[in-house]
Scaffold this active site. Structure first.
Site, PDB file in Angstrom:
ATOM      1  N   HIS A   1      48.445  54.654  91.937  1.00  0.00           N
ATOM      2  CA  HIS A   1      48.589  55.307  93.247  1.00  0.00           C
ATOM      3  C   HIS A   1      47.666  56.500  93.429  1.00  0.00           C
ATOM      4  CE1 HIS A   1      52.928  53.514  93.294  1.00  0.00           C
ATOM      5  NE2 HIS A   1      51.994  52.615  93.533  1.00  0.00           N
TER       6      HIS A   1
ATOM      7  N   CYS B   1      33.416  59.191  95.325  1.00  0.00           N
ATOM      8  CA  CYS B   1      32.279  59.112  96.240  1.00  0.00           C
ATOM      9  C   CYS B   1      32.367  57.825  97.064  1.00  0.00           C
ATOM     10  CB  CYS B   1      30.962  59.142  95.464  1.00  0.00           C
ATOM     11  SG  CYS B   1      29.506  58.954  96.520  1.00  0.00           S
TER      12      CYS B   1
ATOM     13  N   VAL C   1      64.182  61.143  79.829  1.00  0.00           N
ATOM     14  CA  VAL C   1      63.105  60.478  79.097  1.00  0.00           C
ATOM     15  C   VAL C   1      62.554  61.363  77.979  1.00  0.00           C
ATOM     16  CG1 VAL C   1      62.393  58.882  80.910  1.00  0.00           C
ATOM     17  CG2 VAL C   1      61.470  61.195  80.904  1.00  0.00           C
TER      18      VAL C   1
END
EC number: 2.3.1.286
Length: 354
Positions: free
Chosen positions: A133, A141, A257
């Site tokens: 994402h 560029c 986590v």
């Protein structure tokens, strides 16, 4: 830029299930499950980790769909109380543990939905990472497609022009002053081709896919961890909220986590280093580091993918055939046994009737 960057994206209504209550395993159960996970990792020759927003909450960056997530609160007309800037956030214990697990060979690849750049800043090499994402610390560029690491977050989101010009003057491929845009996907954008292709192949090849801090609701990212199941692979999910793929998982761990990765690393004898600024590419001069995926690496993995999937399919077929043969042999044995028992049973029945 603050972590409420999502305000800069276009409006999108279908953001999935929001605000579901979190579930916590007991400490004893967490220990037991972490031991199971370690055994699964040791038995795997190709392990891929899929990371979501939940691995960055301990860095002060809010998630999206948690009880206090960005979109959960947005639905109530509220904003997260925590609003740390991306500059101030640093890689968590999970980010640093994953870097070490890759270096030690226990993890082969990481697929991330996160745009916070913390995998990059942990010092993880590009060859081990797909960023599906985007990344807040990159500019791209529009002409030569080079990706440059910035020393600060991009001023825009949604692949907009940042106002900067490409500095590319490479001898083999100079750029004619192309315009730079940010690297953050908006809802309507396609996922980056090379990142997605590598993520798909690694996920399908994996003996073990591990999901950390994600409800797996966004597609195609959320479906990638399932790609190995038809080839006999295994799936582990570590998330506080339920996910849509929990029933398909071989193991579900419901706790933070960071706690899981600390226990796993300790059992594997892998040291988790502290974050070091000198190993953070964003602390170097802007545009001095490029972040492109090497096309040769994609082509090399394609050959390996074809070979690996072919081998897995052949093995599955042999195992399936062997299983069928075993079932047939067992059926024959049972039938033979029944035939041998029939005369005896008939005699007994006759005795009873007499």
């Amino acid at each position: 830029m603050s972590c409420n960057y999502a305000e800069g994206l276009s409006k999108y209504e279908n953001k999935g299930v929001l605000g579901v209550a979190e579930i916590f395993d007991t400490p004893e159960l967490v220990e037991e499950k972490c031991e199971q996970l370690v055994k699964m990792m040791l038995a795997s020759s190709h392990t891929v980790v899929h990371t979501g927003a939940g691995i960055s909450t301990s860095a002060g960056i809010p998630d999206f769909r948690g009880p206090n997530g960005v979109w959960t609160l947005e639905e109530k007309g509220e904003k997260p109380a925590v609003n740390i800037s991306f500059d101030d956030a640093v890689p968590t214990r999970t980010h640093m543990a994953l870097k070490s697990l890759v270096a030690s060979g226990h993890v082969q690849y990481i697929v991330s939905q996160n745009i916070d750049g913390l995998h990059l800043r942990s010092g993880l090499a590009r060859e081990h990472l797909s960023e599906l994402h985007g990344n807040m610390f990159l500019e791209v560029c529009t002409k030569c497609r080079r990706q440059y690491v910035r020393s600060s977050p991009a001023p825009t989101v949604g692949k907009k022009e940042t106002g900067n010009i490409c500095p590319g003057t490479s001898a083999e491929r100079a750029c004619r002053r192309g315009k730079l845009i940010d690297n953050i996907l908006d809802w309507e954008h396609d996922l980056p081709e090379n990142d997605l292709q590598l993520a798909f192949m690694h996920s399908a090849m994996a003996d073990l896919n591990i999901c950390l801090g994600t409800t797996l609701q966004i597609v195609p990212s959320g479906d990638l961890p399932l790609k190995n199941l038809k080839h006999g692979g295994r799936l582990v999910i570590c998330n506080l909220q339920p996910t849509k793929h929990d029933k398909k998982a071989d193991l579900k761990i419901s706790t933070y986590v960071d706690a899981v990765l600390e226990r796993v690393a300790k059992r594997l004898g892998v040291e988790i280093p502290e974050y070091r600024r000198e190993e953070d590419p964003t602390k170097r001069d802007t545009y001095s580091v490029q972040w492109n995926i090497d096309v040769k690496m994609v082509k090399t993995l394609e050959k390996r993918y074809d070979s690996t999937i072919k081998e897995k399919n052949q093995l599955k077929k042999r195992c399936s055939t062997s299983s069928i043969d075993q079932d047939r042999e067992e059926l024959k044995r049972n039938n033979k046994k029944l035939k041998q028992e029939q005369p005896s049973n008939a005699t007994n029945e006759g005795d009873l009737n007499s």
